[in-house]
Scaffold this active site. Sequence first.
Site, short mmCIF file in Angstrom:
data_model
loop_
_atom_site.label_atom_id
_atom_site.label_comp_id
_atom_site.label_asym_id
_atom_site.label_seq_id
_atom_site.Cartn_x
_atom_site.Cartn_y
_atom_site.Cartn_z
CE LYS A 9 25.49 46.18 32.19
NZ LYS A 9 26.60 46.01 33.17
CG PHE A 57 33.55 39.30 35.70
CD1 PHE A 57 32.89 39.56 34.51
CD2 PHE A 57 34.82 39.82 35.89
CE1 PHE A 57 33.49 40.33 33.51
CE2 PHE A 57 35.43 40.59 34.90
CZ PHE A 57 34.76 40.84 33.71
NE ARG A 85 33.16 53.47 28.82
CZ ARG A 85 32.93 52.28 29.37
NH1 ARG A 85 31.93 51.54 28.94
NH2 ARG A 85 33.68 51.82 30.32
CB THR A 91 32.19 49.64 36.14
OG1 THR A 91 32.68 49.88 34.82
CG2 THR A 91 31.55 48.27 36.20
NE ARG A 102 27.48 51.61 34.41
CZ ARG A 102 28.48 51.34 33.60
NH1 ARG A 102 29.66 51.95 33.75
NH2 ARG A 102 28.34 50.46 32.64
CG ASN A 112 26.78 48.45 35.78
OD1 ASN A 112 26.07 47.95 34.92
ND2 ASN A 112 28.09 48.51 35.67
CG HIS A 115 27.25 47.43 27.60
ND1 HIS A 115 28.44 46.85 27.96
CD2 HIS A 115 27.33 47.68 26.26
CE1 HIS A 115 29.21 46.74 26.90
NE2 HIS A 115 28.56 47.23 25.85
#
Length: 137
Positions: A9, A57, A85, A91, A102, A112, A115
């Site tokens: 991100k 959001f 994951r 998250t 993260r 964070n 993705h």
Amino acid sequence: MSKTFIMIKPDGVKNKHVGNILARIEKEGFKILGLKYLKLSLEDAKQFYKVHSARPFYSDLCNYMSSGPIVAAALERDNAVLHWREVIGATDPKEAAAGTIRALYAESKEANAVHGSDSDENAALEVSFFFKGNELF
């Protein structure tokens, strides 16, 4: 072997974590099938995250995801979605296990760092959003 889609991100790019995250991808046994460095337009962000369009959001997420460059990648390995994951963690970085991406690099629940697809079906959709067939190896 299965595929997953990952994105570094804008905060992960801005804070110069791209190299560390790509190294972690390889360390975890993923094969990189495709890799792009780009900036999403607001319209592209809205299209990519349309599954969240009714959520409160959504607007902030789309504005954030179009605020700076990202790195998009298609990855492959056994149990790719599940393994990625686990590698990225929760998250919310406050809830992410120690050593996860993260926990190491995220600033907040929104910023964070990364993705990751949440299912094989979404992985296929997300990979096809960013990559044409001849762009995957």
